[in-house]
Design an enzyme around this catalytic site. Structure first.
Site, PDB file in Angstrom:
ATOM      1  N   HIS A  32      -3.736  19.181  32.382  1.00 46.67           N
ATOM      2  CA  HIS A  32      -2.734  18.942  31.346  1.00 46.67           C
ATOM      3  C   HIS A  32      -1.319  18.920  31.903  1.00 46.67           C
ATOM      4  O   HIS A  32      -0.477  18.152  31.427  1.00 46.67           O
ATOM      5  CB  HIS A  32      -2.886  19.991  30.243  1.00 46.67           C
ATOM      6  CG  HIS A  32      -4.160  19.859  29.480  1.00 46.67           C
ATOM      7  ND1 HIS A  32      -4.895  20.921  29.017  1.00 46.67           N
ATOM      8  CD2 HIS A  32      -4.853  18.738  29.109  1.00 46.67           C
ATOM      9  CE1 HIS A  32      -5.971  20.483  28.388  1.00 46.67           C
ATOM     10  NE2 HIS A  32      -5.971  19.163  28.430  1.00 46.67           N
ATOM     11  N   HIS A  39     -13.301  11.434  25.644  1.00 47.58           N
ATOM     12  CA  HIS A  39     -14.125  12.638  25.429  1.00 47.58           C
ATOM     13  C   HIS A  39     -13.205  13.725  24.870  1.00 47.58           C
ATOM     14  O   HIS A  39     -12.877  14.692  25.547  1.00 47.58           O
ATOM     15  CB  HIS A  39     -14.757  13.115  26.731  1.00 47.58           C
ATOM     16  CG  HIS A  39     -15.701  12.149  27.373  1.00 47.58           C
ATOM     17  ND1 HIS A  39     -15.271  11.044  28.083  1.00 47.58           N
ATOM     18  CD2 HIS A  39     -17.053  12.130  27.445  1.00 47.58           C
ATOM     19  CE1 HIS A  39     -16.331  10.391  28.558  1.00 47.58           C
ATOM     20  NE2 HIS A  39     -17.421  11.040  28.187  1.00 47.58           N
ATOM     21  N   SER A  43      -6.512  18.102  25.135  1.00 48.16           N
ATOM     22  CA  SER A  43      -5.761  16.869  25.390  1.00 48.16           C
ATOM     23  C   SER A  43      -5.317  16.163  24.109  1.00 48.16           C
ATOM     24  O   SER A  43      -4.199  15.644  24.058  1.00 48.16           O
ATOM     25  CB  SER A  43      -6.580  15.919  26.263  1.00 48.16           C
ATOM     26  OG  SER A  43      -6.863  16.498  27.515  1.00 48.16           O
ATOM     27  N   GLU A  74     -14.900  11.305  20.094  1.00 48.96           N
ATOM     28  CA  GLU A  74     -15.796  12.426  20.389  1.00 48.96           C
ATOM     29  C   GLU A  74     -17.171  12.110  19.807  1.00 48.96           C
ATOM     30  O   GLU A  74     -17.323  11.969  18.590  1.00 48.96           O
ATOM     31  CB  GLU A  74     -15.248  13.735  19.805  1.00 48.96           C
ATOM     32  CG  GLU A  74     -16.161  14.924  19.963  1.00 48.96           C
ATOM     33  CD  GLU A  74     -16.650  15.119  21.392  1.00 48.96           C
ATOM     34  OE1 GLU A  74     -17.883  15.216  21.580  1.00 48.96           O
ATOM     35  OE2 GLU A  74     -15.806  15.169  22.307  1.00 48.96           O
ATOM     36  N   ASP A  87     -20.110   6.334  21.516  1.00 47.13           N
ATOM     37  CA  ASP A  87     -20.384   6.560  22.934  1.00 47.13           C
ATOM     38  C   ASP A  87     -19.092   6.335  23.711  1.00 47.13           C
ATOM     39  O   ASP A  87     -18.402   5.320  23.540  1.00 47.13           O
ATOM     40  CB  ASP A  87     -21.456   5.582  23.424  1.00 47.13           C
ATOM     41  CG  ASP A  87     -21.702   5.709  24.912  1.00 47.13           C
ATOM     42  OD1 ASP A  87     -22.430   6.621  25.324  1.00 47.13           O
ATOM     43  OD2 ASP A  87     -21.117   4.899  25.678  1.00 47.13           O
ATOM     44  N   ASP A 119     -12.666  12.545  30.274  1.00 50.40           N
ATOM     45  CA  ASP A 119     -12.811  13.983  30.544  1.00 50.40           C
ATOM     46  C   ASP A 119     -14.166  14.476  30.033  1.00 50.40           C
ATOM     47  O   ASP A 119     -14.239  15.257  29.092  1.00 50.40           O
ATOM     48  CB  ASP A 119     -11.641  14.718  29.852  1.00 50.40           C
ATOM     49  CG  ASP A 119     -11.646  16.205  30.119  1.00 50.40           C
ATOM     50  OD1 ASP A 119     -12.379  16.653  31.016  1.00 50.40           O
ATOM     51  OD2 ASP A 119     -10.922  16.925  29.402  1.00 50.40           O
TER      52      ASP A 119
END
Length: 276
Positions: free
Chosen positions: A18, A41, A97, A115, A139, A160
Site C-alpha cells: 500500500h 481481487h 486497497s 471480488e 472471475d 492481488d
C-alpha cells in the site's frame, strides 16, 4: 499458498504494497488527465484488526503498528490513509486497497472493484457504499481482460490474489501477456508472497520471457537468512511505472525496510528491471 486478506491485514506485506501503491497513484496524478483504477481481487475492503482472523496471526504488530510509530516523513501518506479510517492513535481497522484507492480519487478518476467470493463481495459493497466505486463479482482474470483498455486514457490494474490455486502464477502470466497486447501503455501492479526463492526465480524468468519493455520487480525479504517453508516477505511486479515514481523509489524503499525490519534482522528491499 493460501493468503486470505483477513488473516494478514496490516502486516508488513500490506505496508509495502500500500505504501508503494499510494506513491504510484500520486505520481500518475501529477498529470491532470483522468485515471481508471481497477482492483481485480478486492477482498472485503476494510478489516477489523481485533477480529478473530487478524488476531489469529497477530501480524499487524509487525506491520501497520510499526509504520504508524515510525516518524519518517516518507511514510506520511501511508500513515494518513490508515488514520483516516481510525479514531485515536491505535489502529483498530485496516483499509484494504479498495478503501485506500477510494481515498486517492480525484473528481475525474474512476474506481472499479472486483471480488469473486460472494460473502466478501457482499461485505465489500457495504464497505464501499459511501464511495463512487463500481463493484463486480466476477472471475478476476476475465474481468482484467474485459476492463482494459479503460475508457480513460490512463489507468492502473491492481492484481492481488490469495494464491489459493496452484496455477495462480500461470494465470497471472497468461492474462498479463494478453492484457499487455490490448493495452501496452497501461500500468499494472501484481502483488505476490515470497516463500521459496526457487519458485520466485522460475516465475520471474517466465515474466521476463514475455518481453514487456518496462517491467519492474520489487522484492522485500524480511530476514537476513530465509526461513525454510515459511513466509519470508512479499513483492510487486509493476508494468510501466511512471518516471516520477521510479525516481522517488530508492528513499521510499529504504524507509519501508527500516520501519519493518524484524528484531535482529536488517532485511532487504530491492527494485530491478526485468530484462530478457
Amino acid at each position: 499458498m493460501n493468503y486470505r486478506h483477513s488473516f494478514h491485514a496490516g502486516n508488513s506485506a500490506d505496508v509495502v504494497k500500500h505504501g508503494l501503491l499510494i506513491a504510484l497513484v500520486r505520481a500518475l496524478q501529477q498529470k491532470p488527465g483522468a485515471l481508471t483504477l481497477i482492483d481485480t481481487h478486492a477482498g472485503c475492503g476494510l478489516y477489523d484488526l481485533g477480529g478473530d482472523d487478524a488476531q489469529r496471526t497477530g501480524e499487524s504488530a509487525q506491520g501497520v503498528v510499526r509504520a504508524l510509530a515510525d516518524p519518517n516523513s516518507l511514510l506520511a501518506d501511508y500513515r494518513a490513509v490508515v488514520q483516516a479510517v481510525n479514531v485515536g492513535a491505535e489502529p483498530h481497522l485496516y483499509p484494504g486497497s479498495p478503501r485506500i484507492l477510494a481515498q486517492l480519487l480525484r473528481p475525474q478518476d474512476f474506481l472499479i472493484l472486483n471480488e469473486k467470493h460472494p460473502a466478501d463481495a457482499y461485505t465489500l459493497r457495504g464497505v464501499m457504499r459511501d464511495t463512487s466505486a463500481a463493484v463486480h463479482e466476477r472471475d478476476a482474470y476475465e474481468l482484467w481482460l474485459a476492463m482494459v483498455p479503460p475508457r480513460t486514457a490512463r489507468g492502473v490494474v491492481v492484481v492481488d490474489p490469495p494464491y489459493e490455486q496452484l496455477d495462480e502464477r500461470d494465470r497471472i502470466t497468461a492474462t498479463l501477456a494478453a492484457a499487455h497486447r490490448k493495452w501496452a501503455h497501461g500500468v499494472t501492479v501484481i502483488w505476490y508472497p515470497l516463500k521459496e526463492r526457487a519458485t520466485q526465480w522460475r516465475w520471474k524468468d517466465q515474466l521476463r520471457k514475455l518481453g514487456i519493455p518496462k517491467l519492474m520487480g520489487v522484492e522485500h525479504w524480511l530476514y537476513d537468512v530465509d526461513q525454510p517453508g515459511s513466509y519470508n516477505g512479499a513483492g510487486l511486479y509493476i508494468v510501466n511505472p511512471p518516471y516520477a515514481f521510479v525516481q522517488a523509489l530508492p528513499p521510499l524503499l529504504e524507509a519501508l525496510r527500516a520501519a519493518l525490519a524484524p528484531e535482529g534482522h536488517r532485511g532487504e528491499i530491492t527494485a530491478d528491471w526485468l530484462r530478457e
